[in-house]
Write a protein that holds these residues in place. Structure first.
Motif, PDB file in Angstrom:
ATOM      1  N   PRO A 233       0.794  -1.287  -0.296  1.00 17.92           N
ATOM      2  CA  PRO A 233       0.031   0.145   0.133  1.00 17.92           C
ATOM      3  C   PRO A 233       1.142   1.145   0.351  1.00 17.92           C
ATOM      4  CG  PRO A 233      -1.663  -1.607   1.892  1.00 17.92           C
ATOM      5  CD  PRO A 233       0.381  -2.573   0.950  1.00 17.92           C
ATOM      6  N   GLU A 234       1.437   1.169   0.258  1.00 13.52           N
ATOM      7  CA  GLU A 234       2.767   2.452   0.659  1.00 13.52           C
ATOM      8  C   GLU A 234       3.122   2.578  -0.581  1.00 13.52           C
ATOM      9  OE1 GLU A 234       6.158   4.456   3.050  1.00 13.52           O
ATOM     10  OE2 GLU A 234       5.394   2.511   3.065  1.00 13.52           O
ATOM     11  N   SER A 235       4.045   1.969  -1.506  1.00 18.98           N
ATOM     12  CA  SER A 235       4.823   1.775  -2.860  1.00 18.98           C
ATOM     13  C   SER A 235       3.897   2.019  -3.721  1.00 18.98           C
ATOM     14  CB  SER A 235       5.544   0.419  -2.844  1.00 18.98           C
ATOM     15  OG  SER A 235       4.595  -0.325  -3.219  1.00 18.98           O
ATOM     16  N   LEU A 236       1.870   1.533  -3.656  1.00 20.60           N
ATOM     17  CA  LEU A 236       1.550   2.342  -4.449  1.00 20.60           C
ATOM     18  C   LEU A 236       0.990   3.541  -4.696  1.00 20.60           C
ATOM     19  CD1 LEU A 236      -0.082   1.919  -7.382  1.00 20.60           C
ATOM     20  CD2 LEU A 236      -1.724   0.414  -4.967  1.00 20.60           C
ATOM     21  N   ALA A 237       0.979   3.828  -2.799  1.00 21.43           N
ATOM     22  CA  ALA A 237       0.708   5.048  -2.420  1.00 21.43           C
ATOM     23  C   ALA A 237       1.645   6.275  -3.288  1.00 21.43           C
ATOM     24  CB  ALA A 237       0.500   5.418  -1.495  1.00 21.43           C
ATOM     25  N   TYR A 238       2.990   5.790  -3.357  1.00 20.62           N
ATOM     26  CA  TYR A 238       4.014   7.321  -3.941  1.00 20.62           C
ATOM     27  C   TYR A 238       4.126   5.967  -5.774  1.00 20.62           C
ATOM     28  CZ  TYR A 238       5.738   8.953   0.582  1.00 20.62           C
ATOM     29  OH  TYR A 238       6.200   9.048   1.726  1.00 20.62           O
ATOM     30  N   TRP A 239       3.295   5.692  -6.063  1.00 22.53           N
ATOM     31  CA  TRP A 239       3.618   5.747  -6.828  1.00 22.53           C
ATOM     32  C   TRP A 239       2.382   6.249  -8.383  1.00 22.53           C
ATOM     33  CZ3 TRP A 239       2.134  -0.123  -9.942  1.00 22.53           C
ATOM     34  CH2 TRP A 239       1.909   0.579 -11.007  1.00 22.53           C
ATOM     35  N   ILE A 240       1.223   6.063  -7.019  1.00 19.75           N
ATOM     36  CA  ILE A 240      -0.084   7.255  -7.514  1.00 19.75           C
ATOM     37  C   ILE A 240       0.192   8.927  -7.599  1.00 19.75           C
ATOM     38  CG2 ILE A 240      -2.471   7.771  -6.926  1.00 19.75           C
ATOM     39  CD1 ILE A 240      -2.613   5.521  -6.190  1.00 19.75           C
ATOM     40  N   MET A 241       1.405   8.988  -6.466  1.00 21.73           N
ATOM     41  CA  MET A 241       1.983  10.224  -6.197  1.00 21.73           C
ATOM     42  C   MET A 241       2.733  10.788  -7.505  1.00 21.73           C
ATOM     43  SD  MET A 241       2.316  11.122  -1.878  1.00 21.73           S
ATOM     44  CE  MET A 241       2.667   9.444  -1.437  1.00 21.73           C
ATOM     45  N   ASP A 242       3.279  10.229  -7.062  1.00 22.41           N
ATOM     46  CA  ASP A 242       4.225  10.532  -8.519  1.00 22.41           C
ATOM     47  C   ASP A 242       4.409  10.241 -10.175  1.00 22.41           C
ATOM     48  OD1 ASP A 242       6.368  10.311  -6.534  1.00 22.41           O
ATOM     49  OD2 ASP A 242       7.781   8.911  -7.218  1.00 22.41           O
ATOM     50  N   ASP A 243       3.254   9.026 -10.635  1.00 29.64           N
ATOM     51  CA  ASP A 243       3.296   9.068 -11.283  1.00 29.64           C
ATOM     52  C   ASP A 243       1.411   9.102 -12.188  1.00 29.64           C
ATOM     53  OD1 ASP A 243       5.655   8.893 -12.981  1.00 29.64           O
ATOM     54  OD2 ASP A 243       5.846   7.198 -11.923  1.00 29.64           O
ATOM     55  N   GLY A 244       0.930   9.163 -10.971  1.00 32.54           N
ATOM     56  CA  GLY A 244      -0.788   8.953 -11.203  1.00 32.54           C
ATOM     57  C   GLY A 244      -1.807   9.985 -11.745  1.00 32.54           C
ATOM     58  N   GLN A 245      -2.532  10.444 -12.076  1.00 30.57           N
ATOM     59  CA  GLN A 245      -3.036  11.834 -12.773  1.00 30.57           C
ATOM     60  C   GLN A 245      -5.043  10.997 -12.271  1.00 30.57           C
ATOM     61  OE1 GLN A 245      -3.035  11.561 -17.385  1.00 30.57           O
ATOM     62  NE2 GLN A 245      -1.400  13.169 -17.181  1.00 30.57           N
ATOM     63  N   GLN A 246      -5.197  12.407 -11.906  1.00 32.84           N
ATOM     64  CA  GLN A 246      -6.661  12.495 -11.101  1.00 32.84           C
ATOM     65  C   GLN A 246      -7.147  12.174 -12.245  1.00 32.84           C
ATOM     66  OE1 GLN A 246      -8.021  16.271 -10.756  1.00 32.84           O
ATOM     67  NE2 GLN A 246      -9.266  15.610  -8.502  1.00 32.84           N
ATOM     68  N   VAL A 247      -8.304  11.218 -12.297  1.00 28.10           N
ATOM     69  CA  VAL A 247      -9.613  11.058 -12.953  1.00 28.10           C
ATOM     70  C   VAL A 247     -10.814  11.809 -12.470  1.00 28.10           C
ATOM     71  CG1 VAL A 247     -10.695   9.595 -14.769  1.00 28.10           C
ATOM     72  CG2 VAL A 247      -8.045   9.144 -14.523  1.00 28.10           C
ATOM     73  N   LYS A 248     -10.934  13.037 -12.864  1.00 32.19           N
ATOM     74  CA  LYS A 248     -12.342  13.619 -12.107  1.00 32.19           C
ATOM     75  C   LYS A 248     -13.411  12.806 -11.908  1.00 32.19           C
ATOM     76  CE  LYS A 248     -10.321  18.348 -12.111  1.00 32.19           C
ATOM     77  NZ  LYS A 248     -10.741  19.530 -12.322  1.00 32.19           N
ATOM     78  N   ARG A 249     -14.449  12.092 -12.579  1.00 31.87           N
ATOM     79  CA  ARG A 249     -14.817  11.335 -12.815  1.00 31.87           C
ATOM     80  C   ARG A 249     -14.634  10.110 -11.675  1.00 31.87           C
ATOM     81  NH1 ARG A 249     -13.051   9.815 -18.155  1.00 31.87           N
ATOM     82  NH2 ARG A 249     -12.857   7.949 -18.445  1.00 31.87           N
ATOM     83  N   GLY A 250     -13.916   9.646 -11.720  1.00 39.07           N
ATOM     84  CA  GLY A 250     -13.423   7.848 -10.247  1.00 39.07           C
ATOM     85  C   GLY A 250     -12.150   7.906 -10.775  1.00 39.07           C
ATOM     86  N   GLY A 251     -12.113   6.843  -9.821  1.00 47.85           N
ATOM     87  CA  GLY A 251     -10.432   6.291 -10.675  1.00 47.85           C
ATOM     88  C   GLY A 251      -9.312   7.048 -10.950  1.00 47.85           C
ATOM     89  N   VAL A 252      -8.420   6.414 -11.087  1.00 48.65           N
ATOM     90  CA  VAL A 252      -6.916   7.021 -11.064  1.00 48.65           C
ATOM     91  C   VAL A 252      -5.641   6.768 -12.516  1.00 48.65           C
ATOM     92  CG1 VAL A 252      -5.590   5.237  -9.831  1.00 48.65           C
ATOM     93  CG2 VAL A 252      -4.945   7.952  -9.837  1.00 48.65           C
ATOM     94  N   THR A 253      -4.991   7.328 -13.576  1.00 47.83           N
ATOM     95  CA  THR A 253      -4.436   6.690 -14.166  1.00 47.83           C
ATOM     96  C   THR A 253      -3.341   6.526 -13.956  1.00 47.83           C
ATOM     97  OG1 THR A 253      -6.343   7.512 -16.022  1.00 47.83           O
ATOM     98  CG2 THR A 253      -4.159   6.775 -16.526  1.00 47.83           C
ATOM     99  N   LEU A 254      -2.171   5.568 -14.162  1.00 48.54           N
ATOM    100  CA  LEU A 254      -1.208   5.170 -13.387  1.00 48.54           C
ATOM    101  C   LEU A 254      -0.046   5.814 -15.645  1.00 48.54           C
ATOM    102  CD1 LEU A 254      -1.414   2.203 -11.060  1.00 48.54           C
ATOM    103  CD2 LEU A 254      -0.472   4.842 -10.582  1.00 48.54           C
ATOM    104  N   CYS A 255       1.015   6.977 -15.197  1.00 53.81           N
ATOM    105  CA  CYS A 255       1.625   7.102 -16.530  1.00 53.81           C
ATOM    106  C   CYS A 255       2.511   6.131 -16.201  1.00 53.81           C
ATOM    107  CB  CYS A 255       1.997   7.896 -16.175  1.00 53.81           C
ATOM    108  SG  CYS A 255       0.341   9.703 -16.298  1.00 53.81           S
ATOM    109  N   THR A 256       2.253   4.799 -17.788  1.00 54.98           N
ATOM    110  CA  THR A 256       3.626   4.609 -18.093  1.00 54.98           C
ATOM    111  C   THR A 256       3.892   3.638 -19.137  1.00 54.98           C
ATOM    112  OG1 THR A 256       1.293   2.764 -18.028  1.00 54.98           O
ATOM    113  CG2 THR A 256       2.629   2.418 -16.096  1.00 54.98           C
TER     114      THR A 256
END
Length: 197
Positions: free
Chosen positions: A81-104
């Motif tokens: 959970p911690e590494s996923l949180a940092y992955w989202i903080m570093d490379d995640g993009q907010q999706v306003k309708r919900g969810g999150v995109t991970l830039c890979t």
């Protein structure tokens, strides 16, 4: 939003200092450069760590022999959970309708599928691929975690996320920051580098 990146960079800088990793400078560095494409000046903040033999095995896990980023086959063993949180903080993009995109964008289809499988195995999240066209007409694959799946793992992510980045998972926690030691270059910040290993 750019200011939020400054808060997050200061947060990372504090963690690195607290953990005693050697830095090339005792403070965050600012620099300005001209973007020739648009003839505008962009200001950036960054910090770098010194090379450290003790963390080289970690770098080797995520870099191939040429120094290109790679996804290790056993990534699920490292995805918490911690590494996923940092992955989202570093490379995640907010999706306003919900969810999150991970830039890979840096990874090929096989590596993206390894990441998707690790997310399914470790967090039971449902993912799909969103394709993005790059400036050179290349097509990049990004991982989208749908709203229901994101909502199911939010409680395990939030304790590890800096308040300034909670917007990426559409979490409406009011953000207040102690800025006494804060380094900022106003709202002109366009990007930053985190580590140089």
């Amino acid at each position: 939003m750019l200011k939020k990146k400054s808060y997050y960079l200061n947060h990372l800088f504090s963690i690195v200092k607290e953990q005693g990793l050697p830095l090339t400078s005792d403070s965050i560095t600012k620099y300005t450069r001209t973007d020739p494409r648009y003839n505008i000046k962009n200001s950036s903040l960054y910090f770098r760590t010194e090379s450290l033999e003790e963390i080289k095995p970690l770098a080797d896990l995520f870099l191939d022999d040429s120094g290109k980023k790679k996804v290790p086959l056993n990534i699920a063993e490292h995805l918490t959970p911690e590494s996923l949180a940092y992955w989202i903080m570093d490379d995640g993009q907010q999706v306003k309708r919900g969810g999150v995109t991970l830039c890979t964008d840096s990874f090929n289809s096989e590596e993206v599928n390894i990441l998707r499988e690790a997310l399914k195995t470790n967090f039971n999240v449902i993912t799909t691929i969103h394709k993005k066209k790059g400036s050179n007409e290349s097509i990049y694959e990004r991982i989208y975690i749908n709203k229901d799946s994101l909502d199911s793992i939010k409680p395990s992510l939030i304790p590890h996320m800096h308040d300034s980045m909670l917007y990426k998972i559409n979490s409406n926690i009011e953000f207040k920051q102690d800025t006494s030691d804060f380094v900022s270059d106003s709202d002109a910040i366009s990007d930053f580098d985190i580590f140089d290993l």
